[in-house]
Design a protein around this motif. Sequence first.
Motif, PDB file in Angstrom:
ATOM      1  N   CYS A  49      -1.928  -2.297   6.878  1.00 18.62           N
ATOM      2  CA  CYS A  49      -0.470  -2.364   6.964  1.00 18.62           C
ATOM      3  C   CYS A  49       0.113  -1.035   7.449  1.00 18.62           C
ATOM      4  O   CYS A  49      -0.550   0.007   7.403  1.00 18.62           O
ATOM      5  CB  CYS A  49       0.136  -2.736   5.618  1.00 18.62           C
ATOM      6  SG  CYS A  49      -0.037  -1.483   4.337  1.00 18.62           S
TER       7      CYS A  49
ATOM      8  N   GLU B 284       3.257   1.950   7.323  1.00 15.35           N
ATOM      9  CA  GLU B 284       3.986   2.632   6.247  1.00 15.35           C
ATOM     10  C   GLU B 284       5.146   1.767   5.769  1.00 15.35           C
ATOM     11  O   GLU B 284       5.440   1.706   4.576  1.00 15.35           O
ATOM     12  CB  GLU B 284       4.496   3.982   6.758  1.00 15.35           C
ATOM     13  CG  GLU B 284       5.178   4.831   5.692  1.00 15.35           C
ATOM     14  CD  GLU B 284       5.639   6.181   6.221  1.00 15.35           C
ATOM     15  OE1 GLU B 284       6.503   6.803   5.588  1.00 15.35           O
ATOM     16  OE2 GLU B 284       5.115   6.597   7.281  1.00 15.35           O
TER      17      GLU B 284
ATOM     18  N   ALA C 147       3.685  -0.975   3.451  1.00 16.36           N
ATOM     19  CA  ALA C 147       3.304  -0.446   2.140  1.00 16.36           C
ATOM     20  C   ALA C 147       4.535  -0.153   1.294  1.00 16.36           C
ATOM     21  O   ALA C 147       4.590  -0.500   0.109  1.00 16.36           O
ATOM     22  CB  ALA C 147       2.457   0.818   2.316  1.00 16.36           C
ATOM     23  N   HIS C 148       5.534   0.494   1.908  1.00 17.78           N
ATOM     24  CA  HIS C 148       6.769   0.809   1.184  1.00 17.78           C
ATOM     25  C   HIS C 148       7.464  -0.464   0.705  1.00 17.78           C
ATOM     26  O   HIS C 148       7.918  -0.551  -0.446  1.00 17.78           O
ATOM     27  CB  HIS C 148       7.702   1.617   2.084  1.00 17.78           C
ATOM     28  CG  HIS C 148       9.073   1.824   1.502  1.00 17.78           C
ATOM     29  ND1 HIS C 148       9.330   2.766   0.522  1.00 17.78           N
ATOM     30  CD2 HIS C 148      10.254   1.187   1.742  1.00 17.78           C
ATOM     31  CE1 HIS C 148      10.607   2.703   0.184  1.00 17.78           C
ATOM     32  NE2 HIS C 148      11.187   1.753   0.912  1.00 17.78           N
TER      33      HIS C 148
ATOM     34  N   VAL D 233       5.491  -2.050  -2.253  1.00 12.19           N
ATOM     35  CA  VAL D 233       5.684  -1.288  -3.498  1.00 12.19           C
ATOM     36  C   VAL D 233       7.062  -1.574  -4.089  1.00 12.19           C
ATOM     37  O   VAL D 233       7.213  -1.865  -5.288  1.00 12.19           O
ATOM     38  CB  VAL D 233       5.519   0.229  -3.234  1.00 12.19           C
ATOM     39  CG1 VAL D 233       6.038   1.039  -4.418  1.00 12.19           C
ATOM     40  CG2 VAL D 233       4.065   0.563  -2.978  1.00 12.19           C
TER      41      VAL D 233
ATOM     42  N   TYR E  12      -7.159  -3.567   0.210  1.00 10.91           N
ATOM     43  CA  TYR E  12      -6.423  -2.443   0.775  1.00 10.91           C
ATOM     44  C   TYR E  12      -5.105  -2.947   1.366  1.00 10.91           C
ATOM     45  O   TYR E  12      -4.900  -4.141   1.557  1.00 10.91           O
ATOM     46  CB  TYR E  12      -7.249  -1.763   1.879  1.00 10.91           C
ATOM     47  CG  TYR E  12      -8.500  -1.061   1.399  1.00 10.91           C
ATOM     48  CD1 TYR E  12      -8.453  -0.158   0.342  1.00 10.91           C
ATOM     49  CD2 TYR E  12      -9.732  -1.289   2.017  1.00 10.91           C
ATOM     50  CE1 TYR E  12      -9.601   0.490  -0.097  1.00 10.91           C
ATOM     51  CE2 TYR E  12     -10.887  -0.644   1.586  1.00 10.91           C
ATOM     52  CZ  TYR E  12     -10.810   0.246   0.525  1.00 10.91           C
ATOM     53  OH  TYR E  12     -11.945   0.888   0.085  1.00 10.91           O
TER      54      TYR E  12
ATOM     55  N   VAL F 143      -1.335  -4.051   1.806  1.00  8.44           N
ATOM     56  CA  VAL F 143      -0.215  -4.633   1.060  1.00  8.44           C
ATOM     57  C   VAL F 143      -0.626  -5.019  -0.353  1.00  8.44           C
ATOM     58  O   VAL F 143       0.130  -4.789  -1.315  1.00  8.44           O
ATOM     59  CB  VAL F 143       0.347  -5.858   1.817  1.00  8.44           C
ATOM     60  CG1 VAL F 143       1.280  -6.670   0.924  1.00  8.44           C
ATOM     61  CG2 VAL F 143       1.097  -5.404   3.068  1.00  8.44           C
TER      62      VAL F 143
ATOM     63  N   ALA G 231      -0.742  -1.956  -2.522  1.00  8.67           N
ATOM     64  CA  ALA G 231       0.618  -1.442  -2.697  1.00  8.67           C
ATOM     65  C   ALA G 231       1.394  -2.286  -3.692  1.00  8.67           C
ATOM     66  O   ALA G 231       2.151  -1.760  -4.526  1.00  8.67           O
ATOM     67  CB  ALA G 231       1.340  -1.412  -1.343  1.00  8.67           C
TER      68      ALA G 231
ATOM     69  N   ARG H 218       0.191  -1.469  -7.212  1.00  7.82           N
ATOM     70  CA  ARG H 218       0.681  -0.144  -7.629  1.00  7.82           C
ATOM     71  C   ARG H 218       2.177  -0.173  -7.931  1.00  7.82           C
ATOM     72  O   ARG H 218       2.641   0.490  -8.857  1.00  7.82           O
ATOM     73  CB  ARG H 218       0.368   0.897  -6.547  1.00  7.82           C
ATOM     74  CG  ARG H 218      -1.107   1.213  -6.406  1.00  7.82           C
ATOM     75  CD  ARG H 218      -1.345   2.388  -5.454  1.00  7.82           C
ATOM     76  NE  ARG H 218      -2.760   2.672  -5.321  1.00  7.82           N
ATOM     77  CZ  ARG H 218      -3.539   2.193  -4.352  1.00  7.82           C
ATOM     78  NH1 ARG H 218      -3.013   1.427  -3.410  1.00  7.82           N
ATOM     79  NH2 ARG H 218      -4.826   2.489  -4.302  1.00  7.82           N
ATOM     80  N   GLY H 219       2.919  -0.923  -7.139  1.00 10.57           N
ATOM     81  CA  GLY H 219       4.352  -1.027  -7.382  1.00 10.57           C
ATOM     82  C   GLY H 219       4.650  -1.616  -8.748  1.00 10.57           C
ATOM     83  O   GLY H 219       5.517  -1.114  -9.481  1.00 10.57           O
TER      84      GLY H 219
ATOM     85  N   HIS I  28     -11.124   0.776  -4.294  1.00 10.01           N
ATOM     86  CA  HIS I  28     -10.092   0.384  -5.248  1.00 10.01           C
ATOM     87  C   HIS I  28     -10.638   0.234  -6.668  1.00 10.01           C
ATOM     88  O   HIS I  28     -10.011  -0.394  -7.515  1.00 10.01           O
ATOM     89  CB  HIS I  28      -9.435  -0.935  -4.806  1.00 10.01           C
ATOM     90  CG  HIS I  28      -8.284  -0.728  -3.876  1.00 10.01           C
ATOM     91  ND1 HIS I  28      -7.520  -1.759  -3.383  1.00 10.01           N
ATOM     92  CD2 HIS I  28      -7.744   0.406  -3.358  1.00 10.01           C
ATOM     93  CE1 HIS I  28      -6.568  -1.280  -2.596  1.00 10.01           C
ATOM     94  NE2 HIS I  28      -6.688   0.034  -2.568  1.00 10.01           N
TER      95      HIS I  28
END
Length: 384
Positions: A130, A132, A135-136, A139, A158, A160, A163, A166-167, A191
């Motif tokens: 993905c 940036e 990913a943003h 999250v 890995y 999306v 992310a 983690r979000g 991971h």
Amino acid sequence: MSGGPPPDLLDRVFLARVVEPGDEKAGRWVREAGAGEVAARLREGGEPLPGVGATRWAGLLARARKAEPERDLALAREAGVRFVCPGGPEWPSQLDDLGDARPLGLWVRGRPSLRMWALRSVAVVGARACTEYGAHTAVTLAAGLAEHGWVVVSGGAYGVDGAAHRGALGAGGATVAVLACGVDRPYPRGHTELINRIAEQGLVIGELPPGDHPTPSRFVLRNRVIAALTRGTVVVEAAHRSGSLVTARAAQRLGRHTMGVPGPVTSALSAGVHELLRGEALLVTDAAEVVELVGAMGQLAPERRGPVLPRDLLPAATRRVLAALPARRAAVPEEVARGAQTTEDDAVARLYELRALGYVERHGDGWKLTRQAMVSLRGGRPGS
């Protein structure tokens, strides 16, 4: 599990080692004859079960000879993993919508109840490679869903997926990783720390027994579980051949909500999402819009609108008079009245009102916009 293990637990653990995930033919055997009968036929190695050729039957028997369900359960216990059977107290009944492709059971790592968490869950999936932006977005979306009290489900991969996990974790929320391998062996290796953290704070689940490895087909089949387990699937960045589109289309077939986050029209990584949005998927941009779709009645996203400008507060008839004035010269009341579709007397009255507010000024027999009005009409700075 309270009340002792289900009577067919060992048979299902045995079959989970012998049969590939999503095998509808094996699912039909189990539905029609029961897990015990199917397991017995495979252990005995007699006549093939209905609809299976000699070559495939030989392959199933070879797997059956190596299957050790008691050992699998012992290894699972050592790793803090339990096996959840269909119909058991922790089984999410929405997985039954998969019909004969329903999992034979699920290996579950983590303390919470899978059934309870799945009742209020949303899948967030997308591209591994993905951008940036992707990913943003993942999250932020996952954190917002967590703050709204929703469980975020993804595949632990890995991009999306990671992310999104983690979000949710970063917001102190709940998340579930659905793996295409044994839940005791995190994949991808990079991971490992993330998946171990998910297991501590949430749930890691999968169909494959301890130690089993992922394959391309297992990733694809894993996606049907993500789609069936959740109330809806959100795709954040996906190329035309992305595996996350498989999840979205499975969700559509199951009658779940399917959503997509748009990206730049020039980005190949958003092309698959845009294709979904041209079909039955709905466009979403944040967690509130997702919750409006998957949540209870009345959970509406806030109304979206631009900033309120001073001219928006004017009466409609006065705004029409203001709009009728030329941008760079003065105009007489008769011309303004024609543009505003009103009488000349009404236009003059409203021009005086606008002068008091600083929007217009008198120039001999005509009226002209002030600098303040020019800025307001552009909605920005002078010269913008």
